[in-house]
Structures are given as C-alpha cells and as structure tokens.
Design a protein around this motif. Structure first.
Motif, PDB file in Angstrom:
ATOM      1  N   SER A 133      -8.533  10.866   2.085  1.00  0.00           N
ATOM      2  CA  SER A 133      -7.835  10.568   0.848  1.00  0.00           C
ATOM      3  C   SER A 133      -8.649  11.019  -0.355  1.00  0.00           C
ATOM      4  CB  SER A 133      -7.557   9.067   0.750  1.00  0.00           C
ATOM      5  OG  SER A 133      -6.981   8.747  -0.491  1.00  0.00           O
TER       6      SER A 133
ATOM      7  N   THR B 184      -3.378   6.032   0.674  1.00  0.00           N
ATOM      8  CA  THR B 184      -3.874   6.285   2.019  1.00  0.00           C
ATOM      9  C   THR B 184      -3.028   7.396   2.617  1.00  0.00           C
ATOM     10  OG1 THR B 184      -4.548   3.982   2.301  1.00  0.00           O
ATOM     11  CG2 THR B 184      -4.297   5.300   4.296  1.00  0.00           C
TER      12      THR B 184
ATOM     13  N   THR C  35       0.836  -1.196   0.000  1.00  0.00           N
ATOM     14  CA  THR C  35       0.000   0.000   0.000  1.00  0.00           C
ATOM     15  C   THR C  35       0.872   1.248   0.000  1.00  0.00           C
ATOM     16  OG1 THR C  35      -1.725  -1.154   1.237  1.00  0.00           O
ATOM     17  CG2 THR C  35      -1.836   1.244   1.210  1.00  0.00           C
TER      18      THR C  35
ATOM     19  N   TYR D  72       1.322   5.055   1.002  1.00  0.00           N
ATOM     20  CA  TYR D  72       0.823   6.026   1.974  1.00  0.00           C
ATOM     21  C   TYR D  72       1.401   7.392   1.628  1.00  0.00           C
ATOM     22  CZ  TYR D  72      -0.535   1.898   4.615  1.00  0.00           C
ATOM     23  OH  TYR D  72      -1.107   0.710   4.997  1.00  0.00           O
TER      24      TYR D  72
END
Length: 357
Positions: free
Chosen positions: A164, A170, A153, A155
């Motif tokens: 977001s 994220t 993922t 970020y």
C-alpha cells in the motif's frame, strides 16, 4: 459516328448484362471498407490513449462522425461481344471501371458534455447492461471497481502494486479482486398502476406528456378493458447494483451497497490500464489468464490493433482461443463505455471539425 454508336451500344450492353454483378461487389466492398475504417479508427484511438496513459501524458479523443464516398463508373469498348449485338466486330467488347473518392469528417471530442461523461464514474445501470449481455462479472469488477469499503476500512483495487502507498487504504489481493462480482436488485414501484394512459390515437402527444413528467418514466403498451391497445406511462424503477465479495476476503462474502464501493470513470479505466502497461506485467486473473496487455513486439499469434507512439509500435494481441488473451475484448468494452457514458449530442456540439477529402 457509326463507330461511336457501336461503342455506346457495347457499354450499354455490358451494363445491362453485368449490372448487378459489376456494381454490387464494388459498392459492398466500399461500404465494408468504410465500416472497417471507422472501427479501426475507434480501436486505435482507445489503444493510443492507453499508451499515452502509460507515459502519463494527457489523453485526447476524436472520432470520424461522417464518411461519404462518391462512386464514379466508367465504361469502354475493347473486347468481344460478337454474336450478342448485331453489326459489331468480333474484336469489339466492353469494360467497366469503378472508383471512389471518400471524404472523412474528423471531430475532436473536447466538449464539456463529452469530458463530463468520461470523467463521471460509470453508472450502475451501464454495468447492468454488460451483465445482461453475458460479460464475465469478475472480469468486469476487476476493471471497473476502484475500491470497496467494509468493516470501516477501504480496500483499493490496484493490481500494479504489491504494498500500500496510502496509509488509509489496504490493497486487495489478486484472489480477492477476481472474487469481486456484481448483482443487481430492481426496486418495486410504489404502484403497479400506470401514472397515465393514452389511446393509440393520442400517440402524437406522448413526447409532450413525457417531457412534462420528467425523465423517470417509461412507456409500455397494454390493453384496456375492451381489449384495445393503449400506451401506459409507468414510473421507471431504478436498478440497485451491489458488489459481491469472496468468502475468504477481508469483507467475508459481504454484499456491498453503492455507498460502500466506488466505480472508476471511463478515463479512470484507461489510465489504470496505462499503468498496467507501464508495470510491464499485464493484467492477469488469479489463475494467470491474461486479461489485458500491450506489447512493443508483434504477438506470435497475430495482432488485432496497433499504433505508433514515440517512434515505437504498440500491439494488442488477437483472442485466438477460448480463455486466451482478452485484450481486444477490453478495447471493445471501453469503446462501448464511451458511447454509453457520453451524450449523444457531443458530436453536434463539438466546436470544430476537420474534413479530409
């Protein structure tokens, strides 16, 4: 004629008696003023571009590449030097005046080399320089890291937003952003032996040897078996910069390799700070300490830099106490980043200059 010689004698005497005291102060004052002009111009250019970014306008860069001044000295007779020089009236004297006519050369930084430097992601070895200077690693990371990837993922470091805006990303929480840090590893060279050695009498050949080898070598000074000094050409070992994460973050304290994080470019940092200014909240760490802010009213505790844009004044406050407003340090950081990320020949290749007399 006699009066003219007296006047000349008075002026010469004044210069002789007060030469160092009279000339040193104006010359050092002028030199210091020129230094301030260059520093203020640089800081104001950076702040102006951050304000432009706040309005999502194009940025533009220029610099003072040369400041020269012509100093003129004038002397005259007007007040008492009686008793110092014979045959001078008691009312006679001398005065000196010093004036300067500075000339400034303004260079627009619009070359491909300069643009490539400020648009290129900041290099890890540049970050390592700032870490070696003692900059706070967490504040550097908050400003320079664009995103980190762990557990599949991505970020994103964007403290302007609460949710977001990208379904594939994220947002990092504020506490996670300021838990980010840096650590550097220096890989070991393939061999501890130099790839070439030259005696001190061969110093003139160093540049030619380095040019043939390429840019991944450095020169150190060692000793041969007889204790004589020699130049040793060694392989330049790259530094690997890792990003560290907080134990309670989504990355759970992982140390991320360069493949798992993205650094901003200098232009990216400026536009990010412009968006921070646009949000109106400033950039604060997880303890509420102010990292960067620009206001439209002069701060209560004085200001360091200000510019006018769109008919409004914009101010950066002064850091008056430990742990206070860090905005001027951020301006300094960007100034150094521009210097480190751009080519040293950018000024020479600029297509046009403006000289102001």
């Amino acid at each position: 004629m006699k009066h003219s010689w007296r006047t000349l004698a008075v002026v010469i005497a004044a210069v002789g008696l007060t030469g160092c005291a009279s000339l040193r102060t104006p010359m050092t004052d002028f030199a210091t003023d020129y230094n301030r002009v260059i520093a203020d111009t640089r800081n104001e250019m950076i702040l102006l571009n951050i304000v432009r970014a706040r309005f999502r306008e194009p940025t533009h860069y220029s610099t003072l590449s040369q400041v020269s001044g012509n100093m003129s000295i004038r002397g005259g007779a007007n007040a008492g030097l009686s008793g110092i020089i014979d045959d001078i009236d008691a009312s006679a004297g001398a005065s000196l005046s010093v004036s300067s006519s500075p000339s400034f050369q303004l260079v627009p930084l619009n070359t491909n080399q300069f643009a490539g430097g400020i648009l290129r992601p900041i290099e890890p070895n540049v970050v390592a320089i700032f870490l070696g200077q003692g900059w706070n690693e967490h504040q550097l990371a908050a400003l320079l890291i664009e995103s980190v990837t762990c557990n599949g993922t991505e970020y994103v470091n964007d403290l302007r937003r609460e949710i977001s805006e990208d379904g594939d990303s994220t947002l990092l929480r504020r506490a996670d952003v300021f838990a980010l840090g840096f650590e550097s590893d220096q890989a070991r060279p393939a061999s501890d032996q130099p790839v070439a050695t030259l005696g001190t009498d061969q110093a003139s050949a160093l540049n030619a040897v380095l040019s043939n080898l390429g840019g991944n070598y450095r020169v150190t000074i060692g000793q041969d078996d007889e204790g004589e000094a020699r130049f040793e050409i060694r392989e330049r070992v790259p530094q690997v910069l890792h990003v560290t994460t907080g134990a309670n973050s989504a990355c759970a304290g992982a140390s991320l390799s360069p493949d798992n994080y993205e650094l901003r470019s200098v232009e990216g940092v400026i536009y990010y700070l412009g968006e921070v200014v646009r949000s109106g909240n400033g950039l604060r760490d997880d303890r509420g300490r102010l990292i960067f802010d620009v206001t439209t009213s002069a701060p209560n505790r004085n200001h360091t830099v200000h510019v006018d844009h769109r008919g409004q004044n914009w101010f950066v406050g002064a850091a008056n106490e430990p742990g206070g407003d860090r905005s001027i340090q951020v301006i300094s950081l960007i100034s150094q980043l521009i210097a480190l990320q751009t080519s040293s020949d950018a000024l020479e290749r600029s297509p046009s200059t403006l000289t102001i007399n």
